[in-house]
Write an enzyme that holds these catalytic residues in place. Structure first.
Site, PDB file in Angstrom:
ATOM      1  N   HIS A  93      41.342  41.579  48.041  1.00 60.46           N
ATOM      2  CA  HIS A  93      40.820  42.932  47.829  1.00 60.46           C
ATOM      3  C   HIS A  93      39.321  43.025  48.086  1.00 60.46           C
ATOM      4  CE1 HIS A  93      39.970  41.439  43.632  1.00 60.46           C
ATOM      5  NE2 HIS A  93      38.938  42.235  43.773  1.00 60.46           N
ATOM      6  N   ASP A 138      46.602  37.999  46.320  1.00 55.70           N
ATOM      7  CA  ASP A 138      45.195  38.398  46.347  1.00 55.70           C
ATOM      8  C   ASP A 138      44.290  37.219  46.714  1.00 55.70           C
ATOM      9  OD1 ASP A 138      43.012  40.016  46.170  1.00 55.70           O
ATOM     10  OD2 ASP A 138      43.003  40.176  43.981  1.00 55.70           O
ATOM     11  N   GLN A 225      32.975  43.366  36.814  1.00 54.92           N
ATOM     12  CA  GLN A 225      32.780  43.816  38.183  1.00 54.92           C
ATOM     13  C   GLN A 225      31.697  42.998  38.862  1.00 54.92           C
ATOM     14  OE1 GLN A 225      31.971  45.879  35.581  1.00 54.92           O
ATOM     15  NE2 GLN A 225      30.093  47.007  36.032  1.00 54.92           N
ATOM     16  N   GLY A 226      31.977  42.642  40.103  1.00 51.28           N
ATOM     17  CA  GLY A 226      31.082  41.767  40.839  1.00 51.28           C
ATOM     18  C   GLY A 226      31.516  40.312  40.815  1.00 51.28           C
ATOM     19  N   ASP A 227      32.544  39.996  40.007  1.00 47.87           N
ATOM     20  CA  ASP A 227      33.045  38.623  39.929  1.00 47.87           C
ATOM     21  C   ASP A 227      34.302  38.399  40.762  1.00 47.87           C
ATOM     22  OD1 ASP A 227      31.082  37.627  38.159  1.00 47.87           O
ATOM     23  OD2 ASP A 227      32.096  38.578  36.472  1.00 47.87           O
ATOM     24  N   SER A 228      34.873  39.467  41.317  1.00 44.48           N
ATOM     25  CA  SER A 228      36.067  39.351  42.132  1.00 44.48           C
ATOM     26  C   SER A 228      35.939  38.257  43.181  1.00 44.48           C
ATOM     27  CB  SER A 228      36.355  40.669  42.862  1.00 44.48           C
ATOM     28  OG  SER A 228      37.064  41.568  42.069  1.00 44.48           O
TER      29      SER A 228
END
Length: 279
Positions: A93, A138, A225-228
């Protein structure tokens, strides 16, 4: 995560929002503009004591230089790990399909993203997991223009390490809706069974593709958020780091009752190896 549009989702509007609460900065920004619910995924560890200044990475502490040399920061707002010195393993993603791509910058070799010692390399190709549609599968690979001269992170090829306590690390937000970090932070989270994770997410979880971790009862430690795309890893029987998961999604950041959801690396180990050989 996708940088140009909202990622594919499915089910009711609530499920679409929840599934899209991935740990990628770009997607969070898109969702924040589209809905009123905060969109996030966080780094977790035991709930910290209340203070006037919240700790970064939702319960984490700052990593030491060289502690996790395989960690990579990607310019679209995601994390990743060096699968080889010239290939980064991240989340599907985080990227927009497969093919030639020179728009991504990978930063490695440092915990401080502003360090003059940082190695910055442009991408040349991207390979998104075949069949990825927003639910499961993913993972993605990013080929770099030149190697980053740092140790790589081996991936689990069996479920033998899908238990115990895991380490998570990244430059993502320290709280829901928070800003990205200059420094790399780390935390530890315990394994959560599929049955317990399904109590939180129901049919939204893909047990064959995903593994969960976190402090379900109290929350307080998680990816955000930002760790994906960043790795979830632990020590193997020889004491070496081995990647078990890829930061994928979750409901909020470190919220009680909702563990983090990670792509289960061992499920895709063979496909990842085959894909890497084509880059």
């Amino acid at each position: 995560m996708r940088t140009d549009s909202q990622p594919p989702t499915r089910g009711s509007q609530l499920k679409k929002i929840m599934r899209a609460l991935r740990r990628c900065l770009a997607v969070t920004a898109v969702l924040a503009a589209a809905v009123t619910l905060p969109a996030t995924d966080a780094f977790a560890s035991p709930a910290p004591a209340a203070s006037a200044s919240p700790q970064p990475v939702v319960g984490g502490t700052r990593a030491a230089q060289g502690e996790f040399p395989f960690m990579v920061r990607l310019s679209m707002g995601c994390g990743g790990a060096l699968y080889t010195q010239q290939i980064v393993l991240t989340a599907a993603h985080c990227v927009d399909g497969s093919g030639t791509n020179t728009s991504i910058t990978a930063t490695g070799g440092v915990v401080d993203l502003q360090s003059p010692s940082a190695t910055k390399v442009k991408s040349t190709k991207v390979l998104q997991a075949p069949g990825y549609n927003g639910k499961g599968k993913d993972w993605a690979l990013i080929k770099l223009a030149k190697p980053i001269n740092q140790p790589t992170l081996k991936i689990a090829t069996t479920t033998a390490y899908n238990s115990g306590t895991f380490t998570i690390a990244g430059w993502g937000a320290r709280s829901e809706g928070g800003g990205q970090q200059r420094y790399l932070y780390k935390a530890t989270v315990p394994f959560v069974s599929d049955a317990q994770c399904q109590q939180a997410y129901g049919g939204d979880l893909v047990p064959s593709d995903e593994i969960c971790a976190g402090y379900v009862a109290q929350g307080g430690v998680d990816t955000c958020q930002g760790d994906s795309g960043g790795p979830m890893f632990r020590k193997d029987d020889a004491g070496a780091w081995i990647q078990v998961g890829i930061v994928s999604w979750g409901n909020g950041c470190a919220e009680p009752g909702y563990p983090g959801v990670y792509s289960e690396v061992s499920t895709f180990a063979s496909a990842i190896a085959q894909a890497a050989a084509t880059l």
